[in-house]
Design a protein around this motif. Structure first.
Motif, short mmCIF file in Angstrom:
data_model
loop_
_atom_site.label_atom_id
_atom_site.label_comp_id
_atom_site.label_asym_id
_atom_site.label_seq_id
_atom_site.Cartn_x
_atom_site.Cartn_y
_atom_site.Cartn_z
N GLY A 43 1.02 1.62 14.27
CA GLY A 43 -0.14 2.51 14.41
C GLY A 43 0.06 3.77 13.57
N SER A 44 -1.06 4.29 13.07
CA SER A 44 -1.00 5.57 12.33
C SER A 44 -2.37 6.22 12.44
N PRO A 45 -2.49 7.49 12.07
CA PRO A 45 -3.81 8.14 12.12
C PRO A 45 -4.82 7.45 11.20
N TRP A 46 -4.34 6.59 10.27
CA TRP A 46 -5.25 5.93 9.31
C TRP A 46 -5.48 4.47 9.65
N GLY A 47 -5.02 4.10 10.81
CA GLY A 47 -5.17 2.71 11.24
C GLY A 47 -3.85 1.97 11.15
N GLU A 48 -3.87 0.70 11.57
CA GLU A 48 -2.63 -0.07 11.56
C GLU A 48 -2.18 -0.39 10.15
N GLY A 49 -0.89 -0.40 9.97
CA GLY A 49 -0.36 -0.70 8.65
C GLY A 49 1.14 -0.50 8.63
N ARG A 50 1.65 -0.22 7.46
CA ARG A 50 3.09 0.05 7.33
C ARG A 50 3.31 0.98 6.14
N LYS A 63 -3.92 17.83 0.13
CA LYS A 63 -4.79 17.17 -0.87
C LYS A 63 -4.02 16.51 -2.03
N PHE A 64 -2.77 16.19 -1.78
CA PHE A 64 -2.03 15.44 -2.79
C PHE A 64 -2.20 13.94 -2.55
N ALA A 65 -2.89 13.61 -1.47
CA ALA A 65 -3.07 12.20 -1.13
C ALA A 65 -4.48 11.97 -0.61
N TYR A 66 -4.92 10.72 -0.62
CA TYR A 66 -6.26 10.38 -0.12
C TYR A 66 -6.23 9.02 0.56
N VAL A 67 -7.19 8.81 1.46
CA VAL A 67 -7.27 7.55 2.20
C VAL A 67 -8.35 6.67 1.57
N ARG A 68 -8.03 5.38 1.40
CA ARG A 68 -9.02 4.40 0.92
C ARG A 68 -8.81 3.12 1.72
N SER A 69 -9.83 2.70 2.42
CA SER A 69 -9.79 1.45 3.19
C SER A 69 -8.54 1.32 4.05
N GLY A 70 -8.17 2.39 4.73
CA GLY A 70 -7.03 2.32 5.65
C GLY A 70 -5.68 2.49 4.99
N SER A 71 -5.64 2.54 3.65
CA SER A 71 -4.38 2.81 2.95
C SER A 71 -4.39 4.26 2.48
N VAL A 72 -3.19 4.80 2.28
CA VAL A 72 -3.11 6.18 1.77
C VAL A 72 -2.39 6.15 0.42
N TYR A 73 -2.94 6.87 -0.53
CA TYR A 73 -2.37 6.90 -1.89
C TYR A 73 -2.02 8.32 -2.29
N PHE A 74 -0.96 8.43 -3.09
CA PHE A 74 -0.60 9.72 -3.68
C PHE A 74 -1.40 9.88 -4.97
N ARG A 75 -2.03 11.04 -5.10
CA ARG A 75 -2.86 11.30 -6.28
C ARG A 75 -1.97 11.90 -7.38
N VAL A 76 -1.57 11.05 -8.28
CA VAL A 76 -0.58 11.46 -9.29
C VAL A 76 -1.10 12.62 -10.15
N ALA A 105 -5.25 4.12 -11.61
CA ALA A 105 -4.27 3.03 -11.58
C ALA A 105 -2.85 3.53 -11.31
N GLY A 106 -2.52 4.76 -11.79
CA GLY A 106 -1.16 5.27 -11.65
C GLY A 106 -0.84 5.80 -10.26
N ASP A 107 -1.84 5.96 -9.40
CA ASP A 107 -1.58 6.45 -8.04
C ASP A 107 -0.73 5.42 -7.30
N PHE A 108 0.12 5.91 -6.41
CA PHE A 108 0.97 4.95 -5.70
C PHE A 108 0.77 5.04 -4.19
N VAL A 109 1.12 3.96 -3.53
CA VAL A 109 0.77 3.83 -2.12
C VAL A 109 1.80 4.53 -1.22
N LEU A 110 1.28 5.25 -0.21
CA LEU A 110 2.15 5.89 0.78
C LEU A 110 2.11 5.11 2.09
N TRP A 111 0.93 4.60 2.41
CA TRP A 111 0.73 3.81 3.63
C TRP A 111 -0.14 2.61 3.27
#
Ligand code: AMP
Ligand code: ZN
Length: 462
Positions: A196-203, A134-147, A177-183
């Motif tokens: 490919g990733s469990p959260w959809g295509e991306g990088r 739970k240090f991260a969350y998914v939004r619209s196929g991207s994953v963010y670190f919850r600062v 705003a301060g959260d940063f992107v992991l995927w």
């Protein structure tokens, strides 16, 4: 161990004694983004880290050095698209050029040089762990670190809460705003660069690659993590947050940051048009060794102002070192083995062990040269000093002048040039080409032997 190294740790804001570790001593340095020539500012950081690795090696720490290649980010993707090449072809070309520049600057080759695209699984696993905890969350196929979930965020950079949480403006869908992107979810401009990733295509985002690769090759709580000062925030702060949140262990013990290279007192930047690369330096008529000297001559924690005048002064200083090496070789009459410890140069070595105090070390070196010029050498004094000189030049990465001049005493320049060309081919793993040059040397009456300290030429008897 030949003395302990003391280094400034950005994390503690103190100079600390660097303890050795059983086995290999891990050093991680954030490497280049491969989309263009690395500029001489980048090389200031890489040269300072090179000196660090050489000092560690000489002091007996057994460094295991990892420097990554960032081959996936907006700049590499857009470069590949503009040139109509695949990402791998595009970044492969720039990686090769970077390595050639590093060789020209006599930077020690990393023990491992991992790139982000070859470590997607490790990055995906790490992101998965952060989501699970739970240090991260998914939004619209991207994953963010919850600062906000990581209480010690900001410990490295010590920025104010306002600065820490300002964010980079990317990702409108973030919780904060301060959260940063992991995927990063794929977008149109990524073209074919999507995985490919469990959260959809991306990088992957940028920060996660260093956490994943550092952990893979060096484990947790490894001795030194290095990079330019601009990486302290957000890159290194984010690396710490990701790794420590996922594993519950420290990422690295000591954070080593190199101050910036400036040009004419200004920041180097594309928009000002004051960016130089190694070829620009060659075009100005200076060698890569001269640049190496100029980059190393200031203390790594002080901003270094670069000007053509400093290249001129560096070239003169290197000339004096070469001359002294040559004089020692001539007086010694033979090449001694490299010394195992410093005696004559021990105050100088102490200065290097004291937070890599190069300006002090060079000051001591040149006052030694001044005294030496006044007196003469017996053969045995010259041999003793030469054995330490070889060790000292190896620490600074200027061993080449001594090698070159010691050969020139007895070897024609033309033969040395072929031997040097063969050495470069061997470094490029072109063994067929190297063998052809060995034949050529034989035809000219010279044999060549390769050893751990380089090659040895011998005249074949007639
Ligand atoms: P990059 O290729 O932009 O990821 O940067 C590679 C390395 O060069 C990083 O460690 C940066 O911190 C460092 N760097 C970038 N600009 C400078 C500069 N002007 N002086 C010293 N180091 C720099
Ligand atoms: Zn990094």
């Amino acid at each position: 161990m030949e003395g302990f190294l003391k280094l400034y740790n950005t994390l503690s804001r103190q100079v600390e004694v660097v303890a050795s570790v059983p086995g290999n001593f891990g050093v991680y340095c954030c490497g280049p983004t491969v989309y263009n020539y690395a500029h001489i500012g980048n090389f200031r950081t890489f040269a300072a880290v090179d000196l660090l690795v050489r000092v560690l090696d000489c002091a007996g720490y057994r460094p295991f050095f990892v420097r990554n290649i960032t081959d996936i980010d907006d700049k590499t993707i857009s470069g590949a698209r503009t040139t109509g090449q695949s990402l791998a072809t595009f970044t492969g070309k720039w990686t090769k050029i970077f390595r050639e520049d590093c060789r020209a600057l006599n930077l020690v080759e990393p023990s491992v040089e991992p790139c982000a695209t070859a470590h997607l699984d490790e990055q995906i696993d790490l992101i998965g762990l952060l989501l699970e905890k739970k240090f991260a969350y998914v939004r619209s196929g991207s994953v963010y670190f919850r600062v906000s979930s990581w209480k010690s965020y900001g410990l490295l950079s010590r920025l104010s809460e306002r600065e820490l949480l300002m964010g980079d403006g990317n990702g409108a869908e973030k919780e904060n705003a301060g959260d940063f992107v992991l995927w990063k979810a794929s977008k149109e401009s990524d073209g074919e660069v999507r995985y490919g990733s469990p959260w959809g295509e991306g990088r992957p985002g940028w920060h996660i690659e260093c956490s994943a690769m550092a952990m893979k090759y060096l484990g947790n709580n490894f001795p030194i993590h290095a990079g330019g000062i601009d990486l302290c925030f957000p890159h290194h702060e984010n690396e710490i947050a990701q790794t420590e949140a996922a594993t519950g262990q420290n990422l690295a013990k000591l954070w080593f940051h190199v101050a910036h290279l400036r040009i004419g007192g200004e920041k180097m930047s594309k928009s000002i048009g004051n960016l130089y690369n190694l070829n620009d330096i060659r075009e100005m008529g200076y060698s890569p060794e001269t640049l190496r000297y100029a980059l190393l001559s200031g203390h790594y924690r002080q901003p270094l102002n670069f000007a053509v005048g400093s290249l001129r002064a560096s070239s003169r200083a290197l000339g004096r070192l070469r001359q002294h090496g040559l004089r020692l070789v001539e007086n010694a009459g033979e090449m001694p083995a490299m010394a195992e410890k410093f005696e004559i140069f021990s105050p100088l070595w102490e200065a290097l062990l004291d937070d890599l105090h190069v300006p002090k070390a060079l000051g001591l070196l040149f006052s030694h040269l001044q005294k030496a010029t006044a007196g003469g050498y017996t053969a045995s004094d010259a041999r003793k000093e030469l054995s330490e000189w070889l060790r000292l030049m190896k620490v600074f990465g200027f061993s080449y002048p001594v090698e070159k001049f010691s050969m020139q005493v007895t070897t024609p320049e033309e033969i040395v040039a072929i031997a040097e060309a063969r050495k470069r081919l061997r470094e490029d793993r072109d063994f067929a080409g190297a063998d052809a040059l060995r034949e050529k040397l034989l035809g000219l009456g010279w044999s060549i032997q390769d050893g751990s300290g380089g090659y040895e030429l011998a005249r074949l008897s007639d």
